[in-house]
Write a protein that holds these residues in place. Structure first.
Motif, PDB file in Angstrom:
ATOM      1  N   ALA A   1     -16.430   4.247  -4.865  1.00  0.00           N
ATOM      2  CA  ALA A   1     -15.062   3.748  -5.018  1.00  0.00           C
ATOM      3  C   ALA A   1     -14.846   3.251  -6.447  1.00  0.00           C
ATOM      4  O   ALA A   1     -15.747   2.676  -7.064  1.00  0.00           O
ATOM      5  N   SER A   2     -13.669   3.493  -6.981  1.00  0.00           N
ATOM      6  CA  SER A   2     -13.407   3.093  -8.367  1.00  0.00           C
ATOM      7  C   SER A   2     -13.043   1.624  -8.478  1.00  0.00           C
ATOM      8  O   SER A   2     -13.353   0.975  -9.490  1.00  0.00           O
ATOM      9  N   LYS A   3     -12.399   1.088  -7.429  1.00  0.00           N
ATOM     10  CA  LYS A   3     -11.969  -0.311  -7.471  1.00  0.00           C
ATOM     11  C   LYS A   3     -11.773  -0.808  -6.048  1.00  0.00           C
ATOM     12  O   LYS A   3     -11.344  -0.065  -5.169  1.00  0.00           O
ATOM     13  N   VAL A   4     -12.089  -2.080  -5.833  1.00  0.00           N
ATOM     14  CA  VAL A   4     -11.842  -2.712  -4.534  1.00  0.00           C
ATOM     15  C   VAL A   4     -11.050  -4.002  -4.751  1.00  0.00           C
ATOM     16  O   VAL A   4     -11.462  -4.871  -5.524  1.00  0.00           O
ATOM     17  N   TYR A   5      -9.922  -4.092  -4.096  1.00  0.00           N
ATOM     18  CA  TYR A   5      -9.151  -5.331  -4.088  1.00  0.00           C
ATOM     19  C   TYR A   5      -9.713  -6.238  -2.998  1.00  0.00           C
ATOM     20  O   TYR A   5      -9.811  -5.844  -1.830  1.00  0.00           O
ATOM     21  N   LEU A   6     -10.081  -7.451  -3.379  1.00  0.00           N
ATOM     22  CA  LEU A   6     -10.631  -8.433  -2.459  1.00  0.00           C
ATOM     23  C   LEU A   6      -9.494  -9.338  -1.987  1.00  0.00           C
ATOM     24  O   LEU A   6      -9.090 -10.251  -2.699  1.00  0.00           O
ATOM     25  N   ALA A   7      -8.974  -9.066  -0.801  1.00  0.00           N
ATOM     26  CA  ALA A   7      -7.833  -9.815  -0.280  1.00  0.00           C
ATOM     27  C   ALA A   7      -8.353 -10.962   0.585  1.00  0.00           C
ATOM     28  O   ALA A   7      -8.850 -10.756   1.691  1.00  0.00           O
TER      29      ALA A   7
ATOM     30  N   ILE B   1      -7.345 -11.022  -4.914  1.00  0.00           N
ATOM     31  CA  ILE B   1      -5.929 -11.336  -4.711  1.00  0.00           C
ATOM     32  C   ILE B   1      -5.813 -12.275  -3.517  1.00  0.00           C
ATOM     33  O   ILE B   1      -6.393 -12.009  -2.455  1.00  0.00           O
ATOM     34  N   GLN B   2      -5.074 -13.337  -3.673  1.00  0.00           N
ATOM     35  CA  GLN B   2      -4.864 -14.255  -2.561  1.00  0.00           C
ATOM     36  C   GLN B   2      -3.990 -13.580  -1.512  1.00  0.00           C
ATOM     37  O   GLN B   2      -2.918 -13.031  -1.813  1.00  0.00           O
ATOM     38  N   ALA B   3      -4.447 -13.608  -0.265  1.00  0.00           N
ATOM     39  CA  ALA B   3      -3.694 -12.985   0.823  1.00  0.00           C
ATOM     40  C   ALA B   3      -4.116 -13.599   2.147  1.00  0.00           C
ATOM     41  O   ALA B   3      -5.286 -13.925   2.351  1.00  0.00           O
ATOM     42  N   ASP B   4      -3.159 -13.722   3.046  1.00  0.00           N
ATOM     43  CA  ASP B   4      -3.394 -14.322   4.359  1.00  0.00           C
ATOM     44  C   ASP B   4      -2.705 -13.446   5.396  1.00  0.00           C
ATOM     45  O   ASP B   4      -1.473 -13.330   5.391  1.00  0.00           O
ATOM     46  N   VAL B   5      -3.482 -12.820   6.295  1.00  0.00           N
ATOM     47  CA  VAL B   5      -2.889 -11.900   7.265  1.00  0.00           C
ATOM     48  C   VAL B   5      -1.994 -12.603   8.282  1.00  0.00           C
ATOM     49  O   VAL B   5      -1.247 -11.943   9.004  1.00  0.00           O
ATOM     50  N   SER B   6      -2.043 -13.924   8.335  1.00  0.00           N
ATOM     51  CA  SER B   6      -1.160 -14.647   9.253  1.00  0.00           C
ATOM     52  C   SER B   6       0.219 -14.898   8.642  1.00  0.00           C
ATOM     53  O   SER B   6       1.090 -15.480   9.292  1.00  0.00           O
ATOM     54  N   SER B   7       0.429 -14.420   7.408  1.00  0.00           N
ATOM     55  CA  SER B   7       1.708 -14.604   6.719  1.00  0.00           C
ATOM     56  C   SER B   7       2.293 -13.256   6.310  1.00  0.00           C
ATOM     57  O   SER B   7       1.689 -12.529   5.513  1.00  0.00           O
ATOM     58  N   THR B   8       3.472 -12.945   6.837  1.00  0.00           N
ATOM     59  CA  THR B   8       4.132 -11.688   6.478  1.00  0.00           C
ATOM     60  C   THR B   8       4.420 -11.630   4.986  1.00  0.00           C
ATOM     61  O   THR B   8       4.182 -10.608   4.325  1.00  0.00           O
TER      62      THR B   8
ATOM     63  N   LYS C   1       1.261  -5.530  -4.946  1.00  0.00           N
ATOM     64  CA  LYS C   1       0.319  -5.590  -6.067  1.00  0.00           C
ATOM     65  C   LYS C   1      -0.734  -4.483  -6.011  1.00  0.00           C
ATOM     66  O   LYS C   1      -1.512  -4.341  -6.965  1.00  0.00           O
ATOM     67  N   THR C   2      -0.764  -3.720  -4.942  1.00  0.00           N
ATOM     68  CA  THR C   2      -1.845  -2.742  -4.752  1.00  0.00           C
ATOM     69  C   THR C   2      -1.289  -1.372  -4.359  1.00  0.00           C
ATOM     70  O   THR C   2      -1.791  -0.723  -3.450  1.00  0.00           O
TER      71      THR C   2
ATOM     72  N   ALA D   1       3.335  -3.328   5.861  1.00  0.00           N
ATOM     73  CA  ALA D   1       3.411  -3.561   4.418  1.00  0.00           C
ATOM     74  C   ALA D   1       2.870  -2.382   3.620  1.00  0.00           C
ATOM     75  O   ALA D   1       3.376  -2.073   2.532  1.00  0.00           O
ATOM     76  N   PHE D   2       1.831  -1.710   4.146  1.00  0.00           N
ATOM     77  CA  PHE D   2       1.173  -0.643   3.399  1.00  0.00           C
ATOM     78  C   PHE D   2       1.600   0.761   3.820  1.00  0.00           C
ATOM     79  O   PHE D   2       1.091   1.741   3.262  1.00  0.00           O
TER      80      PHE D   2
END
Length: 244
Positions: free
Chosen positions: A32-38, A59-66, A75-76, A120-121
């Motif tokens: 893989a060329s890059k991995v985003y750490l959410a 990247i700051q991310a919380d699956v409990s928040s839409t 961002k990705t 979202a994706f």
């Protein structure tokens, strides 16, 4: 090198530890060329950043928040593979104090979290002809009494994963459902499962399953037993086309 992963950009939710961290390491090893750490806590990925340098981006991310997951997707937009690994699993029997609150919490993360990530994706993965991987569990197929609400929340996420396979598959997106048995993680220990499969073995099975393009992945010995028993139902019911 894994042809389905080589040079691809990956998003991993819950990437800071356990299966998530093992996925990050394995997928980078597979090219893989890059991995985003959410992750919820951006300080929790320092070890991964030290090890892999600019091949990982936190990247700051919380699956409990839409709102949080929508911001993550914005961002990705170069993502080829999204792995929704983030989840919760607390010991909770069906007949117990605070069971309603516990079940709501686990649904919020394990089931609604998947809905947030998928919605979202969807556009990004359609554009990139990508892959959505959902970490479910053998508990999505059988309720374990000591983790009854977790099992029920994973049953909901598995059902949603099947729906996503149909809807996103029509748009050229591959959807994969991963069903580990007990894994040697903090979550597994808290649920009363000693030992279990290694996180690395689960990550490698996910990588192989993406290359093979399968829907169900049963990565460990216990999971394979469930998968073997489930195979006929899966082929004739879950994966069957009932539209005609």
């Amino acid at each position: 090198m894994n042809k389905a992963i080589k040079d691809k950009v990956i998003v991993v939710t819950g990437a800071n530890r356990g299966i998530g961290a093992a996925i990050v390491s394995t997928f980078l090893e597979e090219g893989a060329s890059k991995v985003y750490l959410a992750v919820r806590d951006v300080k929790s990925t320092k070890d991964l950043e030290s090890k892999f340098g600019d091949r990982v981006v936190t990247i700051q991310a919380d699956v409990s928040s839409t709102q949080s997951i929508q911001a993550l997707a914005e961002k990705t937009t170069d993502a080829n593979i999204v792995i929704n690994n983030a989840g919760v699993g607390t010991p909770q029997a069906t007949i117990s104090d605070n069971v309603e609150e516990d079940f709501k919490f686990q649904l919020e993360v394990n089931a609604f979290g998947l809905l947030r990530v998928a919605n979202a994706f969807a556009n990004t993965l359609e554009k990139n002809k990508g892959v959505l991987v959902q970490l479910n569990s053998i508990a999505s197929m059988k309720n374990f009494a000591q983790v009854s609400t977790y099992s029920a929340s994973k049953a909901a996420s598995y059902s949603l994963t099947q729906g996503l396979r149909t809807e996103l598959g029509a748009k050229g997106i591959t959807v994969i459902s991963v069903h580990p048995g007990p894994v040697a993680t903090d979550m597994g220990k808290s649920a009363g499962f000693d030992g279990g499969a290694t996180t690395e073995s689960v990550a490698k099975a996910i990588a192989a399953g993406i290359e093979q393009g399968v829907f169900h992945i049963f990565p460990d010995d216990m999971a394979k037993q469930v998968g073997s028993a489930y195979q006929s139902f899966a082929e004739n019911i879950v994966l069957a086309d009932f539209s005609e």
